[in-house]
Design a protein around this motif. Structure first.
Motif, PDB file in Angstrom:
ATOM      1  N   PRO A 148      -7.914  16.631   3.872  1.00 38.52           N
ATOM      2  CA  PRO A 148      -6.946  15.933   3.036  1.00 38.52           C
ATOM      3  C   PRO A 148      -7.565  15.332   1.782  1.00 38.52           C
ATOM      4  N   LEU A 202      -0.781  13.331   7.989  1.00 37.31           N
ATOM      5  CA  LEU A 202      -1.881  14.306   8.037  1.00 37.31           C
ATOM      6  C   LEU A 202      -2.098  14.755   9.490  1.00 37.31           C
ATOM      7  N   LEU A 214     -16.057  11.801   3.270  1.00 36.52           N
ATOM      8  CA  LEU A 214     -14.823  11.633   2.500  1.00 36.52           C
ATOM      9  C   LEU A 214     -14.875  10.366   1.652  1.00 36.52           C
ATOM     10  N   ARG A 215     -15.595   9.378   2.157  1.00 31.96           N
ATOM     11  CA  ARG A 215     -15.766   8.145   1.390  1.00 31.96           C
ATOM     12  C   ARG A 215     -17.159   7.601   1.656  1.00 31.96           C
ATOM     13  N   ASP A 217      -1.548   6.732   1.745  1.00 33.03           N
ATOM     14  CA  ASP A 217      -2.942   6.358   1.998  1.00 33.03           C
ATOM     15  C   ASP A 217      -3.113   6.023   3.485  1.00 33.03           C
ATOM     16  N   PRO A 218      -3.722   6.939   4.263  1.00 30.21           N
ATOM     17  CA  PRO A 218      -3.765   6.755   5.717  1.00 30.21           C
ATOM     18  C   PRO A 218      -4.636   5.576   6.146  1.00 30.21           C
ATOM     19  N   LEU A 219      -4.339   5.055   7.345  1.00 32.06           N
ATOM     20  CA  LEU A 219      -5.045   3.879   7.854  1.00 32.06           C
ATOM     21  C   LEU A 219      -6.110   4.266   8.865  1.00 32.06           C
ATOM     22  N   ILE A 220      -7.072   3.387   9.036  1.00 35.50           N
ATOM     23  CA  ILE A 220      -8.115   3.614  10.038  1.00 35.50           C
ATOM     24  C   ILE A 220      -7.715   2.888  11.326  1.00 35.50           C
ATOM     25  N   VAL A 231     -16.567   7.130   5.595  1.00 39.09           N
ATOM     26  CA  VAL A 231     -15.559   7.959   6.273  1.00 39.09           C
ATOM     27  C   VAL A 231     -16.044   9.407   6.293  1.00 39.09           C
ATOM     28  N   THR A 280      -4.799  14.818  10.944  1.00 41.83           N
ATOM     29  CA  THR A 280      -6.002  14.138  11.438  1.00 41.83           C
ATOM     30  C   THR A 280      -5.776  12.633  11.530  1.00 41.83           C
ATOM     31  N   VAL A 281      -6.680  11.963  12.255  1.00 40.25           N
ATOM     32  CA  VAL A 281      -6.634  10.496  12.307  1.00 40.25           C
ATOM     33  C   VAL A 281      -8.061   9.962  12.144  1.00 40.25           C
ATOM     34  N   ALA A 282      -8.167   8.815  11.475  1.00 35.80           N
ATOM     35  CA  ALA A 282      -9.461   8.181  11.243  1.00 35.80           C
ATOM     36  C   ALA A 282      -9.657   7.056  12.261  1.00 35.80           C
ATOM     37  N   VAL A 287     -13.135  11.036  11.207  1.00 41.93           N
ATOM     38  CA  VAL A 287     -11.820  11.682  11.057  1.00 41.93           C
ATOM     39  C   VAL A 287     -11.829  13.002  11.823  1.00 41.93           C
ATOM     40  N   ARG A 322       0.849  -1.198   0.000  1.00 39.84           N
ATOM     41  CA  ARG A 322       0.000   0.000   0.000  1.00 39.84           C
ATOM     42  C   ARG A 322       0.878   1.239   0.000  1.00 39.84           C
ATOM     43  N   PRO A 347      -6.455  -1.957   7.733  1.00 39.69           N
ATOM     44  CA  PRO A 347      -6.959  -1.810   6.356  1.00 39.69           C
ATOM     45  C   PRO A 347      -7.366  -3.190   5.840  1.00 39.69           C
ATOM     46  N   GLU A 353     -16.914  -1.282   2.532  1.00 41.41           N
ATOM     47  CA  GLU A 353     -16.165  -0.562   3.552  1.00 41.41           C
ATOM     48  C   GLU A 353     -17.010   0.468   4.310  1.00 41.41           C
TER      49      GLU A 353
HETATM   50  P1  AMP Z   1      -9.262   1.470   3.943  1.00 38.94           P
HETATM   51  O1  AMP Z   1      -8.476   1.525   2.677  1.00 38.94           O
HETATM   52  O2  AMP Z   1     -10.571   0.779   3.834  1.00 38.94           O
HETATM   53  O3  AMP Z   1      -8.438   1.032   5.107  1.00 38.94           O
HETATM   54  O4  AMP Z   1      -9.703   2.951   4.299  1.00 38.94           O
HETATM   55  C1  AMP Z   1      -8.786   3.928   4.571  1.00 38.94           C
HETATM   56  C2  AMP Z   1      -9.311   5.173   3.975  1.00 38.94           C
HETATM   57  O5  AMP Z   1      -9.793   6.022   4.994  1.00 38.94           O
HETATM   58  C3  AMP Z   1      -8.226   5.976   3.293  1.00 38.94           C
HETATM   59  O6  AMP Z   1      -8.018   5.543   1.997  1.00 38.94           O
HETATM   60  C4  AMP Z   1      -8.797   7.373   3.355  1.00 38.94           C
HETATM   61  O7  AMP Z   1      -9.687   7.574   2.290  1.00 38.94           O
HETATM   62  C5  AMP Z   1      -9.565   7.359   4.653  1.00 38.94           C
HETATM   63  N1  AMP Z   1      -8.781   7.983   5.720  1.00 38.94           N
HETATM   64  C6  AMP Z   1      -8.036   7.393   6.651  1.00 38.94           C
HETATM   65  N2  AMP Z   1      -7.434   8.295   7.440  1.00 38.94           N
HETATM   66  C7  AMP Z   1      -7.813   9.499   7.002  1.00 38.94           C
HETATM   67  C8  AMP Z   1      -7.533  10.835   7.408  1.00 38.94           C
HETATM   68  N3  AMP Z   1      -6.737  11.128   8.418  1.00 38.94           N
HETATM   69  N4  AMP Z   1      -8.104  11.810   6.691  1.00 38.94           N
HETATM   70  C9  AMP Z   1      -8.930  11.526   5.669  1.00 38.94           C
HETATM   71  N5  AMP Z   1      -9.223  10.304   5.232  1.00 38.94           N
HETATM   72  C10 AMP Z   1      -8.679   9.292   5.900  1.00 38.94           C
END
Ligand code: AMP
Ligand code: MG
Length: 321
Positions: free
Chosen positions: A216, A107, A185-186, A53-56, A174, A109-111, A92, A49, A134, A171
């Motif tokens: 972001p 970033l 965002l998503r 691309d930030p993680l949740i 977001v 921020t954090v998700a 987020v 990855r 993820p 998924e």
């Molecule tokens: P996934 O790929 O299902 O793990 O989802 C992660 C997605 O969450 C990322 O691709 C972003 O679109 C969104 N996401 C995670 N962290 C952030 C953040 N700090 N700000 C905005 N979007 C985020």
């Protein structure tokens, strides 16, 4: 990779910095201790990855947001958590200093989300730490909704917690929390209508302009071509392009470029026409064997140009100056 139903063993693996694939109600996740930057780095490696691309971060109890989010925590965070957690909503908000940079791709921020799958909740609880998780697949490939899907794609995790098939197979939604409301965002399992019964959902571009938190945007790989894409802010700044580079620009700007080949994005410079052609031209360029690098002219950010520049920025995200 060992497969089984031993949650305690899986938690032990996580505590020692290893990866565990586990079921959530959406898809299988590739878990690691969110506070262990080395373990999180392994997640990026195993999934292949991109680091942008930030993680949740997944939690098992609402109290855990206190250490993840920066104080003061917006009241809307609690309102949404109460309405949708545990469940497929990712929130987020500004991140605290304890969250490693690699989790958030740097970033501010954090998700965060609290899953509802009993095995996921139990695993997070026993691990004693929030987990990044993820989807447990190679980046850009099909998401795993069964343990066998994980086995097919990954061999990095120490353990695969088998919980049968997942419930949603799509998924989480977001949302970004802002002073005025929330921005989706998503799109995901929780709908905009559902969100709107609890908070104001910002839906107009001019509302986003007032954001108090940096936005972001979504870093979706399918928006990006398979080749490097660079934004040209000023034609005069572009003074060298390799022979396998291509410049995407409006027809009337063609003469502004003294280097490189130019592919016209529109004849008239009309924003509507540009919007219609954007993805078609990018597709054409990524499929063209004679093109390696793509340069694209910045578009005026008015009317539909706002949306076009938004797409271009996302597509060029990893190549921005
Ligand atoms: P996934 O790929 O299902 O793990 O989802 C992660 C997605 O969450 C990322 O691709 C972003 O679109 C969104 N996401 C995670 N962290 C952030 C953040 N700090 N700000 C905005 N979007 C985020
Ligand atoms: Mg994914």
């Amino acid at each position: 990779m060992i497969k089984g139903k031993d949650v305690a063993y899986a938690a032990q693996c996580l505590k020692s910095g290893e990866l565990v694939a586990f079921p959530t109600e959406t898809v299988y996740g590739l878990g690691a201790d969110a506070f262990n930057a080395r373990a999180v780095a392994k997640v990026f490696e195993v999934k292949q990855r991109p680091k942008f691309d930030p993680l949740i971060v997944h939690i098992s109890s609402i109290d855990q947001i206190e250490e993840l989010f920066l104080q003061p925590i917006d009241e809307k965070v609690y309102r949404l958590a109460e309405a949708f957690w545990p469940g497929p909503l990712t929130i987020v908000f500004n991140r605290s200093a304890i969250v490693p940079d690699i989790v958030s791709s740097g970033l501010p921020t954090v998700a965060v989300r609290m899953p509802s799958h009993p095995l996921a909740v139990e695993l997070i609880r026993l691990a004693g730490t929030p987990l990044v998780a993820p989807s447990a697949n190679r980046f850009g490939k099909l998401s795993p909704t069964q343990a066998s899907h994980v086995e097919k794609q990954l061999d990095g995790p120490a353990y695969l917690l088998d919980g049968g098939s997942t419930d949603y197979g799509v998924e989480s939604t977001v949302v970004l929390i802002t002073k005025k409301g929330v921005k989706i965002l998503r799109p995901g399992a929780v709908t905009a209508e559902e969100l709107a019964t609890h908070v104001k959902v910002l839906s107009h571009k001019n509302e986003f302009d007032e954001l108090n938190v940096p936005s972001p945007g979504m870093l979706k790989s399918h928006y990006a071509p398979r080749k490097p894409l660079y934004i040209i802010d000023k034609p005069s700044e572009l003074n060298y392009v390799e022979s396998d580079g291509i410049i995407i620009a409006s027809e009337q700007d063609r003469n502004l470029y003294s280097v490189g080949r130019v592919k016209a994005l529109s004849k008239s410079g009309n924003l509507q026409e540009i919007a219609v052609n954007l993805f078609a031209v990018l597709h054409q360029m990524e499929d063209d064997d004679e093109v390696e690098d793509i340069y694209i002219e910045a578009i005026k950010e008015e009317g539909v140009g706002m949306a076009v520049m938004d797409r271009i920025r996302k597509a060029a995200y990893s190549y921005q100056k």
